[in-house]
Write an enzyme that holds these catalytic residues in place. Sequence first.
Site, PDB file in Angstrom:
ATOM      1  N   TYR A 145      56.338  -0.144 -41.950  1.00 57.47           N
ATOM      2  CA  TYR A 145      55.500  -1.343 -41.785  1.00 57.47           C
ATOM      3  C   TYR A 145      55.948  -2.452 -42.741  1.00 57.47           C
ATOM      4  O   TYR A 145      56.217  -3.584 -42.332  1.00 57.47           O
ATOM      5  CB  TYR A 145      54.019  -1.004 -42.028  1.00 57.47           C
TER       6      TYR A 145
ATOM      7  N   SER B 211      53.035  -9.445 -45.826  1.00 57.40           N
ATOM      8  CA  SER B 211      52.149  -8.480 -46.483  1.00 57.40           C
ATOM      9  C   SER B 211      52.638  -8.145 -47.880  1.00 57.40           C
ATOM     10  O   SER B 211      53.851  -8.134 -48.142  1.00 57.40           O
ATOM     11  CB  SER B 211      52.126  -7.198 -45.643  1.00 57.40           C
TER      12      SER B 211
ATOM     13  N   LYS C 221      57.860  -6.321 -42.158  1.00 58.54           N
ATOM     14  CA  LYS C 221      57.385  -7.615 -42.660  1.00 58.54           C
ATOM     15  C   LYS C 221      58.477  -8.314 -43.479  1.00 58.54           C
ATOM     16  O   LYS C 221      58.650  -9.534 -43.389  1.00 58.54           O
ATOM     17  CB  LYS C 221      56.107  -7.417 -43.488  1.00 58.54           C
TER      18      LYS C 221
END
Length: 319
Positions: free
Chosen positions: A141, A117, A145
């Site tokens: 988050y 991402s 990644k």
Amino acid sequence: MTWLVTGGAGYIGAHVVAALRADGAGVVVLDDLSTGLKERVPDGVDLIVGSVLDRTVLDAAIADHRVTGVIHLAGKKRVEESVARPLHYFHENVEGLRVLLTAIAEHGVGSLVFSSSAAVYGMPDVDRVTERTPCAPLSPYGLTKLIGEQLVAATAAAHPFGHVSLRYFNVAGAAGPALADRGAANLIPMVFERLSAGLPPRVFGDDYPTPDGTCVRDYIHVADLADAHVAAARRLAADPATALVVNAGRGVGVSVREIIAAVGEVVGDPGLRGVVEARRPGDPPRSVASADLIRAELGWSARLDVRAMVESAWAGWRR
Ligand code: WQD
């Protein structure tokens, strides 16, 4: 090749499955249906309902279907939720990947495409983010990644397999109404949700240092993004030693106001404007990809524009 697509019943995953099939590849889907929908898995594609955290399920999926490559999209993707539940995100995204990599190494699976991402970059202070721009994720988050990319590379160094990590920018649109995003967690569906409730769209801050004061993002059509996975899959089939991390974006910056105007055009309300609210904490003013490396390495570049994204998303929303 036969590809195991984890998260293949999700919004992006289902587009990847459709694109791989159109390219003639064998596909099997693993999805725990926590957010995925089994209706998104096309006839003729086996759906295994289970989690990447479950080694027994993974072993059977890889052995029974003679899987030669994995496209790993399964995971949690809500930034705010990750701030509230960081350990849940580490379990699902990092531990889930660790278990999957263990199975890949033990079965000798030769290829992996990993969903990363733009969130790995955090608050990039550049016109276009290249893959050399330092990574400084702002959310748990984004951190899962970045760790995921590094875990993939470290594992591949010890148990060789080819790998491509795709850093998705802002994904939107649908290849058909049935495949549209069902959650209203991103700008375009959130605008639709407000319009459906008879309310004006919300603009989270109009005092950013950008041309119209609203945040600028690199929106990419999900059908184009799915084709980027096919390009990665082809590259891995041709060159099993591939080791790449690339941006998956268009390289075009679009502001929140421009998106709202595009929605207005599509829904027949050309003067549509939003109501300005407070900035949302943690939003970078600008996040736009350099799409040079992915074009050079995979021969891929996006074709579809914002109008196509909004029109197809709207058709799915109204379905
Ligand atoms: C886009 C812009 C908002 C809604 C996140 C993750 C990223 C990826 C995609 C998962 C921002 C503004 C939004 C609204 C608004 N996630 N906005 N009014 O935050 O760029 O990216 O989702 O893989 O990793 O970080 O996407 O669609 O939430 O917001 O003004 O009603 O629209 O502030 O500037 P974002 P988004």
